[in-house]
Enzyme design. Structure first.
Site, PDB file in Angstrom:
ATOM      1  N   CYS A   1      -6.582  13.600  -9.227  1.00 19.93           N
ATOM      2  CA  CYS A   1      -5.301  14.325  -8.991  1.00 19.93           C
ATOM      3  C   CYS A   1      -4.384  13.332  -9.537  1.00 19.93           C
ATOM      4  O   CYS A   1      -4.271  12.147  -9.322  1.00 19.93           O
ATOM      5  CB  CYS A   1      -4.952  14.350  -7.579  1.00 19.93           C
ATOM      6  SG  CYS A   1      -5.966  16.032  -6.991  1.00 19.93           S
TER       7      CYS A   1
ATOM      8  N   CYS B   1      -3.430   4.181  -8.127  1.00 19.96           N
ATOM      9  CA  CYS B   1      -3.223   5.444  -8.256  1.00 19.96           C
ATOM     10  C   CYS B   1      -2.300   6.060  -9.321  1.00 19.96           C
ATOM     11  O   CYS B   1      -1.241   5.247  -9.541  1.00 19.96           O
ATOM     12  CB  CYS B   1      -2.524   6.103  -6.929  1.00 19.96           C
ATOM     13  SG  CYS B   1      -2.344   7.829  -6.888  1.00 19.96           S
TER      14      CYS B   1
ATOM     15  N   CYS C   1       5.188   9.851  -6.197  1.00 16.31           N
ATOM     16  CA  CYS C   1       4.849   9.066  -4.895  1.00 16.31           C
ATOM     17  C   CYS C   1       5.702   7.991  -4.779  1.00 16.31           C
ATOM     18  O   CYS C   1       5.562   7.143  -5.710  1.00 16.31           O
ATOM     19  CB  CYS C   1       3.584   9.098  -4.671  1.00 16.31           C
ATOM     20  SG  CYS C   1       3.135   8.453  -2.883  1.00 16.31           S
TER      21      CYS C   1
ATOM     22  N   GLU D   1       0.495  19.247 -10.278  1.00 18.44           N
ATOM     23  CA  GLU D   1      -0.648  19.885 -10.351  1.00 18.44           C
ATOM     24  C   GLU D   1      -1.748  20.108  -9.350  1.00 18.44           C
ATOM     25  O   GLU D   1      -1.374  19.795  -8.095  1.00 18.44           O
ATOM     26  CB  GLU D   1      -1.780  18.943 -11.328  1.00 18.44           C
ATOM     27  CG  GLU D   1      -1.860  17.520 -10.667  1.00 18.44           C
ATOM     28  CD  GLU D   1      -2.199  16.478 -11.649  1.00 18.44           C
ATOM     29  OE1 GLU D   1      -1.362  16.013 -12.415  1.00 18.44           O
ATOM     30  OE2 GLU D   1      -3.264  16.076 -11.416  1.00 18.44           O
TER      31      GLU D   1
ATOM     32  N   CYS E   1       0.340   2.888  -4.299  1.00 19.32           N
ATOM     33  CA  CYS E   1      -0.964   2.363  -4.272  1.00 19.32           C
ATOM     34  C   CYS E   1      -1.461   1.922  -5.641  1.00 19.32           C
ATOM     35  O   CYS E   1      -1.131   2.480  -6.752  1.00 19.32           O
ATOM     36  CB  CYS E   1      -1.888   3.302  -3.867  1.00 19.32           C
ATOM     37  SG  CYS E   1      -1.481   3.981  -2.140  1.00 19.32           S
TER      38      CYS E   1
ATOM     39  N   CYS F   1      -6.723  22.171  -4.082  1.00 22.08           N
ATOM     40  CA  CYS F   1      -6.179  20.860  -3.872  1.00 22.08           C
ATOM     41  C   CYS F   1      -4.563  21.114  -4.397  1.00 22.08           C
ATOM     42  O   CYS F   1      -4.492  21.178  -5.453  1.00 22.08           O
ATOM     43  CB  CYS F   1      -6.826  19.867  -4.320  1.00 22.08           C
ATOM     44  SG  CYS F   1      -5.949  18.058  -4.562  1.00 22.08           S
TER      45      CYS F   1
HETATM   46  N1  SAH Z   1      -1.102  10.667  -0.899  1.00 21.93           N
HETATM   47  C1  SAH Z   1      -2.183  10.945  -0.159  1.00 21.93           C
HETATM   48  C2  SAH Z   1      -2.810  12.387  -0.876  1.00 21.93           C
HETATM   49  C3  SAH Z   1      -2.835  12.344  -2.280  1.00 21.93           C
HETATM   50  S1  SAH Z   1      -3.997  11.054  -2.882  1.00 21.93           S
HETATM   51  C4  SAH Z   1      -3.277   9.971   0.005  1.00 21.93           C
HETATM   52  O1  SAH Z   1      -3.323   8.878  -0.264  1.00 21.93           O
HETATM   53  O2  SAH Z   1      -4.109  10.252   0.976  1.00 21.93           O
HETATM   54  C5  SAH Z   1      -5.406  11.997  -2.790  1.00 21.93           C
HETATM   55  C6  SAH Z   1      -6.727  11.053  -2.953  1.00 21.93           C
HETATM   56  O3  SAH Z   1      -6.973  10.701  -4.159  1.00 21.93           O
HETATM   57  C7  SAH Z   1      -6.470   9.743  -2.050  1.00 21.93           C
HETATM   58  O4  SAH Z   1      -7.686   9.391  -1.495  1.00 21.93           O
HETATM   59  C8  SAH Z   1      -6.226   8.702  -3.232  1.00 21.93           C
HETATM   60  O5  SAH Z   1      -6.425   7.494  -2.831  1.00 21.93           O
HETATM   61  C9  SAH Z   1      -7.282   9.255  -4.148  1.00 21.93           C
HETATM   62  N2  SAH Z   1      -6.991   8.613  -5.607  1.00 21.93           N
HETATM   63  C10 SAH Z   1      -5.963   8.264  -6.105  1.00 21.93           C
HETATM   64  N3  SAH Z   1      -6.286   7.908  -7.441  1.00 21.93           N
HETATM   65  C11 SAH Z   1      -7.344   7.735  -7.509  1.00 21.93           C
HETATM   66  C12 SAH Z   1      -8.237   7.549  -8.754  1.00 21.93           C
HETATM   67  N4  SAH Z   1      -7.812   7.024  -9.787  1.00 21.93           N
HETATM   68  N5  SAH Z   1      -9.611   7.697  -8.470  1.00 21.93           N
HETATM   69  C13 SAH Z   1     -10.206   8.275  -7.264  1.00 21.93           C
HETATM   70  N6  SAH Z   1      -9.537   8.574  -6.478  1.00 21.93           N
HETATM   71  C14 SAH Z   1      -8.070   8.226  -6.542  1.00 21.93           C
HETATM   72 FE1  SF4 Z   2       0.632   8.241  -3.180  1.00 22.68          FE
HETATM   73 FE2  SF4 Z   2      -1.315   7.884  -4.894  1.00 22.68          FE
HETATM   74 FE3  SF4 Z   2      -1.025   6.138  -2.680  1.00 22.68          FE
HETATM   75 FE4  SF4 Z   2      -1.723   8.851  -2.411  1.00 22.68          FE
HETATM   76  S1  SF4 Z   2      -2.921   7.359  -3.088  1.00 22.68           S
HETATM   77  S2  SF4 Z   2      -0.007   7.354  -1.154  1.00 22.68           S
HETATM   78  S3  SF4 Z   2      -0.501   9.799  -3.833  1.00 22.68           S
HETATM   79  S4  SF4 Z   2       0.292   6.282  -4.601  1.00 22.68           S
END
Ligand code: SAH
Ligand code: SF4
Length: 363
Positions: free
Chosen positions: A347, A126, A119, A91, A123, A112
């Site tokens: 995202c 996420c 991934c 996306e 995390c 974005c």
């Molecule tokens: N992998 C990279 C970029 C993609 S994630 C990274 O982790 O930076 C993009 C951002 O969205 C990151 O800061 C991530 O922690 C945040 N994010 C992920 N899941 C989220 C959620 N459920 N609510 C708010 N932000 C979220």
């Molecule tokens: Fe991967 Fe989501 Fe962690 Fe970014 S925040 S590194 S997309 S698992």
């Protein structure tokens, strides 16, 4: 398989043209149609001969992605779900300048983009990592997110001017884990013969891959860096981000400082506020200390709920208290409460929902 046109450069196109006994200056015309004019097919390239158009269509693929779903409205955040050639879904999110932290106030937009399918970094909060890692995106698949969004906009509004002047590499995936392909894509998106998006208007977000942050420090372009911090101590970060076990905060801050020695732009620390996990005033104090040391701005993001995960966002008064504590400790900070994130979540979530719907669909 045909090659994608979106990742061709003036030199690859010139050598292809000369191998087909065509004039090399045609390369500039073709690139202009693809990268700047957002032509939707070969026959729109009216200054090319029909014979060249047909050679091009035999050799090159116009787009490696197809729009399968769009959410949101023009004055808020709009999300695009793309299907790749192998059926995988990724996306992009289009954010009007008035709502973007990264853009300036104008009618231009921030896009974005995703860099991987899934991934590997897992995390805990996420959606992108829930189904694990599938594959890296090719340079053309990253570039096509920009070109296809521009084409979509042109189609919707009839407007010929381009709208995307800021890029944030914060969609699905860990951008720095797909370093080489991402750099190829950004080179083309940045080039004056390409999408012509300024390097300082391109922000790469990472969960903290130390060796690649060091590599980026040596890279010739001034791309901006955002670090997904989400915890200001190893204890909290270890709990939600497995990457912190490999690259703990001490190593991460050292790499950021190395990056800052060669780059002039301010870095951003992204901090997703999750109830009772990282929203204490002690964390705010430690975060402010880190931000000041790194001369970074902090971007607070209230957590967006992910189906199937137990985390929630703190109440607004707790978000405000965290924000005020950061300010009181001298940090530069913004709290992002935009609507777009509420309608359809962060995202990485749109694809999950659609994958479930496709799986449950009859036939
Ligand atoms: N992998 C990279 C970029 C993609 S994630 C990274 O982790 O930076 C993009 C951002 O969205 C990151 O800061 C991530 O922690 C945040 N994010 C992920 N899941 C989220 C959620 N459920 N609510 C708010 N932000 C979220
Ligand atoms: Fe991967 Fe989501 Fe962690 Fe970014 S925040 S590194 S997309 S698992």
């Amino acid at each position: 398989m045909r090659k994608p046109i979106s990742s061709q450069t003036p030199s690859t196109l010139r050598s292809w043209l000369s191998s087909k006994e065509e004039r090399e200056y045609r390369a500039d015309q073709i690139l202009h149609w693809v990268q700047r004019n957002h032509a939707a097919n070969w026959s729109e390239m009216t200054n090319l001969t029909e014979s060249l158009q047909s050679k091009l269509s035999g050799e090159f693929e116009f787009s490696t992605i197809k729009l399968i779903c769009k959410q949101g409205s023009a004055d808020t955040t709009q999300k695009f779900l793309w299907k790749l050639r192998d059926g995988q879904l990724v996306e992009s999110v289009l954010i009007p300048a008035s709502q973007s932290l990264y853009g300036n106030q104008s009618d231009r937009h921030t896009l974005c983009v995703s860099t991987q399918v899934g991934c590997a970094y897992g995390c805990k909060f996420c959606a992108s990592g829930l189904n694990g890692f599938k594959r890296d995106l090719e340079p053309s698949e990253i570039i096509d997110q920009v070109l296809a969004t521009e084409r979509w906009h042109k189609n919707q509004t009839g407007a010929t001017e381009r709208i995307i002047n800021n890029l944030v590499v914060m969609g699905m995936g860990e951008p720095l884990a797909n370093y080489d392909k991402l750099m190829v894509a950004l080179e083309i998106l940045n080039a004056d013969w390409g999408a012509n998006i300024g390097a300082r208007k391109i922000t790469i977000s990472t969960s903290g891959l130390v060796p690649e942050i060091r590599r980026l420090a040596q890279h010739s372009r001034q791309y901006r860096l955002a670090i997904s911090l989400h915890g200001a101590t190893d204890e909290v970060r270890d709990h939600i981000m497995p990457v912190n076990k490999k690259y703990p905060l001490g190593e991460l801050t050292a790499a950021i400082e190395e990056y800052q020695q060669t780059k002039t732009g301010k870095i951003t620390l992204e901090y997703v506020l999750i109830a009772q996990l990282n929203d204490s005033l002690d964390q705010a104090k430690a975060l402010a200390k880190l931000a000041k040391r790194l001369r970074a701005k902090v971007n607070l993001i209230p957590y967006n709920h992910v189906d199937g995960l137990q985390w929630t966002r703190p109440d607004e008064h707790i978000q405000d208290a965290f924000l005020l504590a950061l300010i009181a400790h001298g940090a530069k900070v913004t709290l992002r409460r935009e609507k777009g994130h509420d309608i359809d979540a962060a995202c990485g979530q749109l694809h999950l929902r659609t994958e479930k719907e496709l799986a449950n669909a009859p036939g």
